[in-house]
Write an enzyme that holds these catalytic residues in place. Structure first.
Site, PDB file in Angstrom:
ATOM      1  N   TYR A  75     -51.887 105.285   6.238  1.00  0.00           N
ATOM      2  CA  TYR A  75     -50.505 105.397   6.696  1.00  0.00           C
ATOM      3  C   TYR A  75     -50.393 106.404   7.834  1.00  0.00           C
ATOM      4  CZ  TYR A  75     -45.519 106.440   6.776  1.00  0.00           C
ATOM      5  OH  TYR A  75     -44.223 106.631   7.183  1.00  0.00           O
ATOM      6  N   THR A 131     -35.461 107.858   1.549  1.00  0.00           N
ATOM      7  CA  THR A 131     -35.253 106.434   1.813  1.00  0.00           C
ATOM      8  C   THR A 131     -35.983 105.625   0.744  1.00  0.00           C
ATOM      9  OG1 THR A 131     -37.244 106.092   3.181  1.00  0.00           O
ATOM     10  CG2 THR A 131     -35.261 106.909   4.299  1.00  0.00           C
TER      11      THR A 131
END
Length: 273
Positions: A158, A193
């Site tokens: 990532y 989020t």
């Protein structure tokens, strides 16, 4: 070319607009008077957001449903960027995370992440850059992550995708500024989020003082854009640390490619004989 009467503030195409950072960018831009093209996979969420923003602000908000990991659907978004002369702002935000190290993670999920976090934003940035450069104006915002500078944290796959986006943004800035096109890289820290749940991780594992609310993040990112920042790191209290790192990096440049190996390697090679 698509003909349309633009908003005085222009039109923004926002990817990953169905939730989180993308949805918040859409809301903030609508309140600034930008018309919107909202891109994501979730048609119902996009339509609900578009209807709400149009009702609340009076802007035109259009939905463009697309899975950016699917080449044919991604091509529809590229074409829109190329052909719609009213679009002058790309929020290149869509992305995902995969939990776990390289040996732990589902490698197929990692491949999908690379498609969404690298391939898609690169192609969209290229489409926007060509269109904006031809008109001599436009702005591209690439959403990366502070993990671009911290590969030892979270997963290297990532953080690697986000380091790519930072490098791409810095290169684009040099290439496109003379053509009238602005490029901003936004490096969020940990932000509240849905990406945490979708990646299989847990937001509850983070200390509260490390977690930024998404509205605060986007407000800071837009403030950085207004201020002309090339790289915006919303949690960073001072730019001194960033500038010191940049200065050190640039100081290395003359020494990174030379004809001869460094003396320490020559000495080691002699001692190995």
């Amino acid at each position: 070319m698509i003909e349309s009467t633009p908003s005085p503030r222009g039109t923004a195409l926002v990817t990953g607009a169905s939730s989180g950072i993308g949805a918040t960018y859409a809301e903030r831009l609508a309140r600034r008077g930008h018309w919107l093209v909202l891109v994501a996979r979730d048609a119902a969420r996009l339509q609900a957001l578009a209807a709400r923003l149009s009702a609340e602000t009076g802007v035109r908000a259009e939905v463009l449903v697309a899975d950016l990991t699917a080449p044919a659907q991604r091509a529809l978004v590229e074409r829109r960027l190329q052909e719609d002369a009213s679009i002058d702002l790309l929020i290149n935000n869509a992305g995902m995370a995969v939990n776990g190290s390289l040996i732990e993670a589902d490698i197929d999920a990692v491949e999908t992440m690379i498609a969404l976090n690298i391939t898609a934003p690169t192609r969209l940035a290229a489409a926007a850059a060509k269109a904006f450069a031809a008109r001599g104006a436009g702005t591209i915002v690439n959403v990366a992550s502070v993990l671009a500078m911290a590969p030892e944290l979270f997963s290297g796959t990532y953080s690697g995708t986000k380091a790519y986006m930072l490098n791409l943004s810095r290169s684009m800035q040099l290439q496109l500024a003379p053509l009238g096109v602005r490029v901003q890289a936004v490096l969020p820290g940990a932000t509240r989020t849905e990406i945490w749940d979708r990646s299989g991780g847990s937001i509850d594992a983070l200390p509260a003082d490390m977690l930024m609310e998404v509205g605060d993040l986007v407000d800071a990112a837009l403030a950085g854009l207004d201020m002309g920042e090339a790289v915006t790191i919303p949690p960073l209290p001072s730019l001194e640390g960033w500038q010191a790192m940049e200065d050190a990096r640039l100081a290395l440049a003359p020494r990174l490619s030379l004809r001869e190996p460094a003396a320490r390697y020559r000495q080691a090679a002699v001692e190995a004989l």
